[in-house]
Design an enzyme around this catalytic site. Structure first.
Site, PDB file in Angstrom:
ATOM      1  N   SER A  29       0.838  -1.200   0.000  1.00 22.01           N
ATOM      2  CA  SER A  29       0.000   0.000   0.000  1.00 22.01           C
ATOM      3  C   SER A  29       0.872   1.248   0.000  1.00 22.01           C
ATOM      4  CB  SER A  29      -0.935  -0.022   1.219  1.00 22.01           C
ATOM      5  OG  SER A  29      -1.927   0.967   1.107  1.00 22.01           O
ATOM      6  N   ASN A  30       0.306   2.395   0.330  1.00 21.66           N
ATOM      7  CA  ASN A  30       1.064   3.647   0.389  1.00 21.66           C
ATOM      8  C   ASN A  30       0.497   4.537   1.495  1.00 21.66           C
ATOM      9  OD1 ASN A  30      -1.044   5.512  -0.781  1.00 21.66           O
ATOM     10  ND2 ASN A  30      -0.856   4.064  -2.485  1.00 21.66           N
TER      11      ASN A  30
END
Ligand code: C5P
Length: 224
Positions: A29-30
């Site tokens: 993810s980020n």
């Protein structure tokens, strides 16, 4: 009195990160907080629009009057967008969609082994949701975001053309006081004027709530 500049419009907004599973317990993810997309949803609802907010995993409350659809992966997000498109008149892609997902998602937890100190993950490209919306036969007015660390104006204008969208909101994310996770943002917006020429406007640093209100006003001026 407040002017209802988006009365009668159905606005669909993507926000937050996507989460790409690797196995039942892990993901890629980020750091996107979703704040900008949620602020846009709130501003659009205040401007009188029907609003569908398609959100990746974030820790934010749903703005008043907004229909929220929670998703995890980019493929989930694309499905939710597809379902909301038929009567959508304005699409704002604000999500930080993961560029790649695991080619194979393990059905069981991936185990480390004694014989190897490295492990390889093969990733495959996710669909570009924004470009895909823009190429639909009855595409809504599409607005994208561009986070850049250099040559912001040049890269943003290239993205405006390449993605076939009508407007792009460019952020310089090399400034850590702004953008991802921050409460403030600044932006330079590029769009096609009625003449077909690319026009731009700068919005200096302000709260994401204020920037969202300003962007919704600009979009409602330019979308007709
Ligand atoms: O190409 P880049 O990721 O910089 O483009 C950013 C814009 O494209 C944002 O509006 C983002 O929401 C959208 N996007 C998307 N699907 C992707 C990648 C980006 O909708 N897979």
């Amino acid at each position: 009195a407040e002017s209802k500049t988006l009365q009668g419009e159905h606005v669909v907004i993507t926000a937050g990160p996507t989460r790409e599973p690797l196995d039942p317990v892990r993901y890629l993810s980020n750091h996107s907080s979703g704040k900008m997309g949620f602020a846009l949803a709130e501003a659009a609802a205040k401007a009188g629009a029907q609003v569908t907010l398609i959100a990746g995993p974030v820790h934010l409350a749903t703005p008043a009057g907004v229909h929220r659809v929670d998703v995890e992966s980019a493929l989930d997000m694309q499905q939710a967008v597809a379902a909301s498109l038929p009567d959508c008149t304005l699409f704002i892609g604000c999500a930080a969609v993961a560029d790649f997902r695991a080619e194979q998602v393990g059905a069981e937890k991936i185990k480390k082994t004694a014989d190897s100190d490295t492990m390889a993950l093969t990733l495959t490209k996710n669909p570009d949701i924004l470009a895909w919306v823009a190429e639909q036969p009855k595409a809504p007015f599409t607005v994208g975001f561009a986070a850049e660390t250099q040559k912001v104006a040049e890269y943003a204008q290239a993205k405006l053309k390449r993605k076939g969208i009508r407007m792009i909101v460019a952020n310089d994310v090399s400034n850590s006081a702004l953008g991802f996770n921050s409460d403030d943002n600044a932006a330079e917006v590029f769009w096609y004027a009625a003449t077909g020429e690319v026009t731009s406007r700068c919005f200096q640093q302000r709260s994401k709530t204020q920037l969202a209100t300003d962007l919704i006003e600009l979009i409602s001026e330019q979308k007709h």
